[in-house]
Design an enzyme around this catalytic site. Structure first.
Site, short mmCIF file in Angstrom:
data_model
loop_
_atom_site.label_atom_id
_atom_site.label_comp_id
_atom_site.label_asym_id
_atom_site.label_seq_id
_atom_site.Cartn_x
_atom_site.Cartn_y
_atom_site.Cartn_z
CB CYS A 127 -0.93 -0.03 1.09
SG CYS A 127 -2.11 1.23 1.24
CB CYS A 128 3.83 2.20 1.90
SG CYS A 128 3.43 2.44 3.79
CB CYS A 170 -0.95 3.99 8.86
SG CYS A 170 -1.64 2.73 7.58
CB CYS A 187 6.39 4.17 4.32
SG CYS A 187 7.38 5.45 4.08
#
Length: 260
Positions: free
Chosen positions: A136-137, A221, A246
């Site tokens: 996702c990052c 997050c 990340c």
């Protein structure tokens, strides 16, 4: 490395004013400010027109934004509009532009990549595994960052050694594998320094800092920290401490760089 009990956020009382809680003048502060300005001037001298501040819209990067504006330094301001930021974070963008007359360039993820990721893994994928959270990052942060840095020979960050053990030996300037230079001019600053500067110069800051969020990322997050918790405890709090990056500021192993 300081013990948790000595950290300025470790015994936070129930107040909602980050400046009152954290701002403290400490010995050598003025010299640290002067050193930071010197690093920023060096960045512009060595990389004219090709340097950008990667502004996370956290307290440290607001200090750097103020210094850039105050000293009229030709450093572009860019931020990653991940599509998952808090409203309080986004509210800082017009404040920067109005206060300093600077343009904030926004770098958003590719919409089709976000849609594909969510369809395949769901809105809550980051909680399922470290691999999915980092994926996702990659979509929301790393790919946009690559566009922010495109054509740049240097960038500036608000990283500090005090933020985590992983950053404890970070230099003020480093050359990346691709030859790009990364300036970390706040490496020697403490959290007290950051807030003393903000308080002294009335620097705009993220309202979430008043809610005990010293380190702020995407909304899913990030949470507030509790008394006694470390600085970055509110980031990816469900993961092991060693995983809490990340990828924006992680050096790739030699083998991985060779395959990149």
């Amino acid at each position: 490395m300081s013990t948790t009990s000595s950290l300025p956020w470790a015994a936070a009382p129930a107040v909602s004013d980050a400046k009152a809680l954290y701002a403290r003048h400490t010995s050598g502060f003025e010299q640290r400010v002067a050193d930071t300005v010197a690093w920023l001037r060096r960045a512009t001298a060595e990389h004219p027109g090709r340097v950008v501040l990667a502004n996370s819209l956290g307290a440290e990067d607001m200090v750097l934004t103020d210094l850039i504006a105050r000293h009229q330094l030709p450093i572009a301001i860019g931020t990653l509009q991940t599509g998952a930021l808090h409203a309080e974070t986004l509210a800082l963008i017009p404040q920067i532009e109005q206060r300093y007359g600077l343009t904030v360039d926004l770098y958003a993820p590719q919409q089709e990549s976000v849609v594909h990721f969510v369809r395949q893994h769901g809105e809550q994928a980051m909680y399922q595994s470290i691999e999915l959270r980092k994926a996702c990052c990659q979509v929301r942060k790393l790919e946009p960052l690559s566009r922010m840095l495109g054509g740049r020979s240097a960038w500036v960050t608000g990283l500090r050694r005090e933020q985590s053990a992983n950053r404890g030996t970070m230099p003020a300037v480093e050359t990346e594998a691709n030859g790009r230079v990364k300036f970390n001019p706040l490496v020697e600053w403490s959290w007290n320094d950051v807030w003393h500067y903000i308080a002294s110069h009335d620097v705009p800051y993220n309202a979430l800092h008043d809610q005990f969020m010293p380190s702020i990322g995407c909304a899913p997050c990030t949470r507030a920290i509790a008394v006694g918790e470390e600085f970055r405890a509110g980031r990816w709090w469900w993961e092991d401490e060693s995983a809490k990056e990340c990828g924006l500021h992680v050096k790739k192993p030699e083998a991985e760089r060779a395959l990149a």
